[in-house]
Write a protein that holds these residues in place. Structure first.
Motif, PDB file in Angstrom:
ATOM      1  N   PHE A 233       0.821  -1.207   0.000  1.00 33.95           N
ATOM      2  CA  PHE A 233       0.000   0.000   0.000  1.00 33.95           C
ATOM      3  C   PHE A 233       0.856   1.258   0.000  1.00 33.95           C
ATOM      4  O   PHE A 233       0.523   2.247  -0.658  1.00 33.95           O
ATOM      5  N   LYS A 234       1.988   1.204   0.728  1.00 33.68           N
ATOM      6  CA  LYS A 234       2.806   2.401   0.901  1.00 33.68           C
ATOM      7  C   LYS A 234       3.523   2.797  -0.375  1.00 33.68           C
ATOM      8  O   LYS A 234       3.536   3.976  -0.753  1.00 33.68           O
ATOM      9  N   ILE A 235       4.141   1.820  -1.042  1.00 32.39           N
ATOM     10  CA  ILE A 235       4.934   2.167  -2.227  1.00 32.39           C
ATOM     11  C   ILE A 235       4.315   1.629  -3.513  1.00 32.39           C
ATOM     12  O   ILE A 235       4.967   1.655  -4.570  1.00 32.39           O
ATOM     13  N   ARG A 236       3.073   1.144  -3.405  1.00 29.75           N
ATOM     14  CA  ARG A 236       2.339   0.681  -4.589  1.00 29.75           C
ATOM     15  C   ARG A 236       3.161  -0.345  -5.382  1.00 29.75           C
ATOM     16  O   ARG A 236       3.333  -0.227  -6.589  1.00 29.75           O
ATOM     17  N   ASP A 237       3.652  -1.364  -4.675  1.00 30.71           N
ATOM     18  CA  ASP A 237       4.489  -2.376  -5.309  1.00 30.71           C
ATOM     19  C   ASP A 237       3.652  -3.611  -5.611  1.00 30.71           C
ATOM     20  O   ASP A 237       3.138  -4.272  -4.695  1.00 30.71           O
ATOM     21  N   LYS A 238       3.504  -3.923  -6.898  1.00 30.76           N
ATOM     22  CA  LYS A 238       2.702  -5.077  -7.318  1.00 30.76           C
ATOM     23  C   LYS A 238       3.292  -6.370  -6.773  1.00 30.76           C
ATOM     24  O   LYS A 238       2.551  -7.288  -6.385  1.00 30.76           O
ATOM     25  N   ARG A 239       4.608  -6.457  -6.713  1.00 30.91           N
ATOM     26  CA  ARG A 239       5.266  -7.678  -6.234  1.00 30.91           C
ATOM     27  C   ARG A 239       4.913  -7.958  -4.779  1.00 30.91           C
ATOM     28  O   ARG A 239       4.715  -9.113  -4.388  1.00 30.91           O
ATOM     29  N   ALA A 240       4.852  -6.909  -3.978  1.00 31.94           N
ATOM     30  CA  ALA A 240       4.466  -7.085  -2.576  1.00 31.94           C
ATOM     31  C   ALA A 240       3.038  -7.600  -2.477  1.00 31.94           C
ATOM     32  O   ALA A 240       2.727  -8.443  -1.624  1.00 31.94           O
ATOM     33  N   GLY A 241       2.163  -7.117  -3.360  1.00 32.78           N
ATOM     34  CA  GLY A 241       0.792  -7.603  -3.378  1.00 32.78           C
ATOM     35  C   GLY A 241       0.705  -9.082  -3.712  1.00 32.78           C
ATOM     36  O   GLY A 241      -0.065  -9.826  -3.094  1.00 32.78           O
ATOM     37  N   ILE A 242       1.513  -9.525  -4.679  1.00 35.36           N
ATOM     38  CA  ILE A 242       1.530 -10.957  -5.037  1.00 35.36           C
ATOM     39  C   ILE A 242       2.049 -11.783  -3.866  1.00 35.36           C
ATOM     40  O   ILE A 242       1.512 -12.861  -3.562  1.00 35.36           O
ATOM     41  N   PHE A 243       3.083 -11.284  -3.182  1.00 35.69           N
ATOM     42  CA  PHE A 243       3.638 -12.027  -2.042  1.00 35.69           C
ATOM     43  C   PHE A 243       2.609 -12.131  -0.919  1.00 35.69           C
ATOM     44  O   PHE A 243       2.540 -13.167  -0.240  1.00 35.69           O
ATOM     45  N   VAL A 244       1.834 -11.091  -0.709  1.00 32.17           N
ATOM     46  CA  VAL A 244       0.769 -11.142   0.297  1.00 32.17           C
ATOM     47  C   VAL A 244      -0.224 -12.251  -0.051  1.00 32.17           C
ATOM     48  O   VAL A 244      -0.646 -13.026   0.824  1.00 32.17           O
ATOM     49  N   LEU A 245      -0.573 -12.364  -1.328  1.00 28.94           N
ATOM     50  CA  LEU A 245      -1.476 -13.440  -1.757  1.00 28.94           C
ATOM     51  C   LEU A 245      -0.842 -14.811  -1.542  1.00 28.94           C
ATOM     52  O   LEU A 245      -1.528 -15.771  -1.167  1.00 28.94           O
ATOM     53  N   ILE A 246       0.476 -14.919  -1.763  1.00 24.92           N
ATOM     54  CA  ILE A 246       1.169 -16.196  -1.518  1.00 24.92           C
ATOM     55  C   ILE A 246       1.072 -16.567  -0.044  1.00 24.92           C
ATOM     56  O   ILE A 246       0.824 -17.733   0.304  1.00 24.92           O
ATOM     57  N   CYS A 247       1.287 -15.591   0.839  1.00 30.07           N
ATOM     58  CA  CYS A 247       1.179 -15.859   2.275  1.00 30.07           C
ATOM     59  C   CYS A 247      -0.234 -16.309   2.639  1.00 30.07           C
ATOM     60  O   CYS A 247      -0.420 -17.246   3.429  1.00 30.07           O
ATOM     61  N   LEU A 248      -1.236 -15.661   2.051  1.00 23.34           N
ATOM     62  CA  LEU A 248      -2.626 -16.012   2.354  1.00 23.34           C
ATOM     63  C   LEU A 248      -2.972 -17.412   1.853  1.00 23.34           C
ATOM     64  O   LEU A 248      -3.621 -18.191   2.562  1.00 23.34           O
ATOM     65  N   THR A 249      -2.554 -17.742   0.622  1.00 20.42           N
ATOM     66  CA  THR A 249      -2.855 -19.084   0.103  1.00 20.42           C
ATOM     67  C   THR A 249      -2.069 -20.152   0.861  1.00 20.42           C
ATOM     68  O   THR A 249      -2.587 -21.260   1.066  1.00 20.42           O
ATOM     69  N   THR A 250      -0.846 -19.833   1.287  1.00 18.44           N
ATOM     70  CA  THR A 250      -0.074 -20.800   2.087  1.00 18.44           C
ATOM     71  C   THR A 250      -0.771 -21.051   3.416  1.00 18.44           C
ATOM     72  O   THR A 250      -0.856 -22.202   3.876  1.00 18.44           O
ATOM     73  N   MET A 251      -1.285 -19.991   4.024  1.00 17.16           N
ATOM     74  CA  MET A 251      -2.072 -20.186   5.252  1.00 17.16           C
ATOM     75  C   MET A 251      -3.325 -20.995   4.951  1.00 17.16           C
ATOM     76  O   MET A 251      -3.762 -21.807   5.771  1.00 17.16           O
ATOM     77  N   GLY A 252      -3.888 -20.783   3.752  1.00 13.10           N
ATOM     78  CA  GLY A 252      -5.116 -21.477   3.388  1.00 13.10           C
ATOM     79  C   GLY A 252      -4.969 -22.983   3.331  1.00 13.10           C
ATOM     80  O   GLY A 252      -5.894 -23.715   3.719  1.00 13.10           O
ATOM     81  N   TYR A 253      -3.802 -23.465   2.863  1.00 12.63           N
ATOM     82  CA  TYR A 253      -3.659 -24.924   2.751  1.00 12.63           C
ATOM     83  C   TYR A 253      -2.835 -25.543   3.879  1.00 12.63           C
ATOM     84  O   TYR A 253      -2.617 -26.764   3.892  1.00 12.63           O
ATOM     85  N   THR A 254      -2.397 -24.741   4.850  1.00 16.50           N
ATOM     86  CA  THR A 254      -1.662 -25.304   5.996  1.00 16.50           C
ATOM     87  C   THR A 254      -2.385 -25.089   7.323  1.00 16.50           C
ATOM     88  O   THR A 254      -1.913 -25.561   8.357  1.00 16.50           O
ATOM     89  N   ALA A 255      -3.536 -24.417   7.294  1.00 19.52           N
ATOM     90  CA  ALA A 255      -4.238 -24.105   8.542  1.00 19.52           C
ATOM     91  C   ALA A 255      -5.181 -25.214   8.990  1.00 19.52           C
ATOM     92  O   ALA A 255      -5.783 -25.116  10.065  1.00 19.52           O
ATOM     93  N   TYR A 256      -5.305 -26.294   8.191  1.00 13.92           N
ATOM     94  CA  TYR A 256      -6.327 -27.307   8.486  1.00 13.92           C
ATOM     95  C   TYR A 256      -6.164 -27.965   9.865  1.00 13.92           C
ATOM     96  O   TYR A 256      -7.179 -28.246  10.521  1.00 13.92           O
ATOM     97  N   PRO A 257      -4.931 -28.220  10.388  1.00  6.40           N
ATOM     98  CA  PRO A 257      -4.877 -28.838  11.724  1.00  6.40           C
ATOM     99  C   PRO A 257      -5.473 -27.939  12.807  1.00  6.40           C
ATOM    100  O   PRO A 257      -6.113 -28.425  13.734  1.00  6.40           O
ATOM    101  N   VAL A 258      -5.247 -26.638  12.664  1.00  3.28           N
ATOM    102  CA  VAL A 258      -5.798 -25.695  13.646  1.00  3.28           C
ATOM    103  C   VAL A 258      -7.299 -25.557  13.450  1.00  3.28           C
ATOM    104  O   VAL A 258      -8.079 -25.592  14.421  1.00  3.28           O
ATOM    105  N   VAL A 259      -7.732 -25.397  12.201  1.00  2.00           N
ATOM    106  CA  VAL A 259      -9.153 -25.193  11.910  1.00  2.00           C
ATOM    107  C   VAL A 259      -9.984 -26.384  12.360  1.00  2.00           C
ATOM    108  O   VAL A 259     -10.999 -26.233  13.060  1.00  2.00           O
TER     109      VAL A 259
END
Length: 636
Positions: A233-259
């Motif tokens: 958001f601060k420097i309008r970096d598209k790459r940072a946005g993609i990395f944020v999505l990677i973190c979210l999808t990684t949480m999406g497929y590794t959170a099942y033991p907790v969920v």
């Protein structure tokens, strides 16, 4: 030649790191694997455990020789009736993922019963058995009692549900465990993850440790998501946005033991979301790699489109019309191809970038290769069920995400540093333009006045000549005095011979006069100085600007700026003093800005210039006077 040498060194270090990572996975395979625990195993559905066994080992993982009754839902009452026509076989838990038992033409949909008879010590004790994600509905009996039900496995009222459950009971001697399962989904079927058995305290301790480790991993990803979201958001970096999505999808497929430890959920849409997150991560990593490496070829675009199409196919795969037929077989082959392709693409592009001299990609190359090793281990060692940690692909995925995060952090901090430098230079340029504009306007005014005076000169001379002819010396004296008064204000103040310094002093004198600030200058500077005009302008402008802003904030006392500047014996000496009221804040030896969070940009620029010339800068606070002293020596 040096480039080749650096590349060889990188490859050696990368291979060494991969060897260490492979050793780590091999260690986990042998020591964090339910299938490799040296403990007693069931035999023909009978599980014998003695007091010595419980002293030697805290928990047990019964994986072998469970009694398995396919296509039948059998309760303890049915077994009491001594059925003779029910087919029985003995299975290893996790060897097959569904009721097809590895037979391609057999449907994974159906019902089955698992049964295990425990032979425990005669002394009563409290025991627990942890059942992780039994697909997709079941009832669990301890002896003749219903201990837990998840979903509804019975025909006519079937309802799927998935969740981790722990069943505790007091037992001794012979205890029979009966698990009735029904599945109408084509993903998995039945008991596919080995359960955990032991005393209640030991089982709970293991599950707590496992949950804490998984939660810590998710919190790490969540922290990275928040941090990189700020940068995106601060420097309008598209790459940072993609990395944020990677973190979210990684949480999406590794959170099942907790969920699934907290909630009991239906198979859909949660399994679809989990599967989509897994393969979306592959697409996003490839897209981020292209952005980081600057790959914009047609092949790169086709690769991204292909993986995005596969993500859509993964969603289609979760729908009920896909079963053991051709779609299922094709999807399994596609999954392997996508994994191998993603690993190969990331490795080749990372290696090419490193070969081109971009050393920041060394770690990404290693982490990508580590991900490839995890994919290989996942294929070579299928019988792996972690006790505490995660799966091989999860370890590899973690290193891959960490590698991307490391490279992206370096890229963004460099971009942020460049942006801050650019902003500061822009501010400096704006200030210089303002100074030059003010100086230009002043000169223009003086030139206009000089033109008018020259225009009136002939009238003055004619008047003086007439008065002189008439010998009216008294009138001529009065006339000359009036002319002198008109021209006195035309006299221009010059602070020093150095044009850059003089222009800066005049600009801030005008600014200070407008704010009623006492502005004093004592400057002895020659026309030429041994430092560049740009550095001199930045040095003086920042120091005087800070002093001016501190005086503007004053409300009670009289503001004052006093400047002393001298150049002698090849040394430039500056001392700038100003009054102030707002307390000056410091952190780690640096002055904090009063206009924004963080260090003052002006003082940073001053320090940088002074250090570049090997000089000294000193900040001093004394009785409401802030003093800055600068000494630059130009001795050869």
């Amino acid at each position: 030649m040096k480039k080749i040498s650096d590349l060889k060194k990188t490859m050696v270090l990368s291979l060494l790191a991969l060897f260490c990572f492979a050793l780590l996975l091999f260690f986990l395979y042998h020591y964090d694997n339910k299938y490799f625990q040296k403990s007693p195993q069931p035999v023909s559905g009978q599980y014998y455990l003695t007091e010595e066994d419980f002293k030697e080992q805290s928990v047990f993982f019964p994986v072998e020789d469970w009694a398995f009754y396919p296509n039948a839902l059998l309760t303890p009452l049915d077994f009491k009736n001594q059925m003779s026509d029910v087919f029985i076989q003995f299975v290893t838990i996790g060897e097959y993922n569904d009721f097809s038992m590895g037979r391609p033409r057999t449907s994974p949909i159906g019902s089955a019963t698992y049964r295990l008879t425990l032979h425990l010590p005669q002394k009563p004790a409290f025991y627990s058995i942890a059942l992780p994600e039994v697909f997709s509905s079941y009832t669990f009996y301890v002896n003749d009692d219903l201990a837990v039900q998840v979903g509804d496995p019975w025909t006519g009222s079937y309802k799927d549900a998935v969740g981790n459950r722990v069943v505790s009971f007091e037992g001794s001697g012979k205890v029979t465990l009966t698990l009735c399962v029904t599945n109408r989904n084509h993903f998995y079927s039945g008991l596919i993850y080995p359960p955990v058995f032991g005393t209640s305290q030991d089982v709970q301790h293991l599950l707590t440790v496992k949950l804490v480790l998984r939660s810590a991993f998710l919190m790490l990803l969540f922290t990275a998501t928040i941090l990189f979201s700020y940068f995106a958001f601060k420097i309008r970096d598209k790459r940072a946005g993609i990395f944020v999505l990677i973190c979210l999808t990684t949480m999406g497929y590794t959170a099942y033991p907790v969920v699934f430890s907290i909630w009991t959920l239906p198979v859909q849409p949660w399994y679809s979301l989990e599967l989509f997150c897994l393969y979306a991560t592959y697409f996003l990593t490839l897209s981020l790699q292209n952005n980081l490496c600057g790959i914009s070829s047609k092949a790169a675009k086709i690769s991204e489109i292909a993986l995005l199409t596969f993500c859509a196919a993964a969603l289609l795969y979760t729908f009920p019309f896909v079963n053991t037929g051709l779609p299922h077989s094709v999807f399994v082959i596609l999954v392997r191809c996508v994994k191998y392709f993603t690993v190969g693409y990331l490795l080749i592009s990372s290696f090419k970038t490193v070969a081109d001299g971009k050393s920041s990609f060394n770690f990404l190359l290693v982490s990508t290769a580590a991900f490839g090793v995890s994919v290989a281990f996942d294929r070579l060692f299928p019988l792996y069920e972690p006790i505490y940690g995660g799966w091989f692909l999860e370890y590899g995925g973690f290193f891959l995400v960490f590698g991307f995060g490391y490279v992206l952090w370096q890229e963004m901090t460099e971009a942020y540093r460049f942006q801050m430098t650019f902003t500061e230079e822009k501010n400096q340029l704006t200030r210089q333009i303002a100074i030059q504009k003010a100086h230009y306007l002043e000169l223009t005014e003086k030139i206009d006045e000089a033109i008018h005076i020259r225009h009136d000169e002939r009238h003055h001379f004619r008047t003086i000549y007439t008065l002189l002819e008439n010998k009216d010396f008294e009138a001529m004296e009065k006339y000359l005095k009036s002319c002198q008064e008109k021209t006195d204000h035309f006299t221009q103040t010059v602070f020093c011979q150095n044009m850059i310094s003089d222009a800066i002093f005049k600009y801030y004198q005008t600014q200070s006069d407008a704010k009623k600030i006492d502005f004093q200058v004592m400057a002895e500077l020659p026309p030429e100085l041994p430092l560049t005009d740009t550095d001199l302008s930045i040095l003086l402008s920042n120091l005087i600007e800070n002093a001016y802003e501190a005086c503007v904030r004053q409300k009670t006392s009289d503001p004052l700026i006093r400047i002393v500047a001298k150049y002698q014996r090849k040394q430039l000496m500056l001392r700038i003093e100003n009054s102030y009221e707002t307390p000056v804040k410091m952190k780690n030896g640096d002055y904090l800005s009063t206009k924004h969070d963080g260090k003052g940009k002006g003082t940073i620029s001053v320090r940088r210039i002074v250090e570049s010339y090997g000089g000294i800068v000193n900040f001093k606070i004394n009785s409401q006077i802030f003093q800055v002293s600068v000494l630059l020596s130009f001795m050869e």
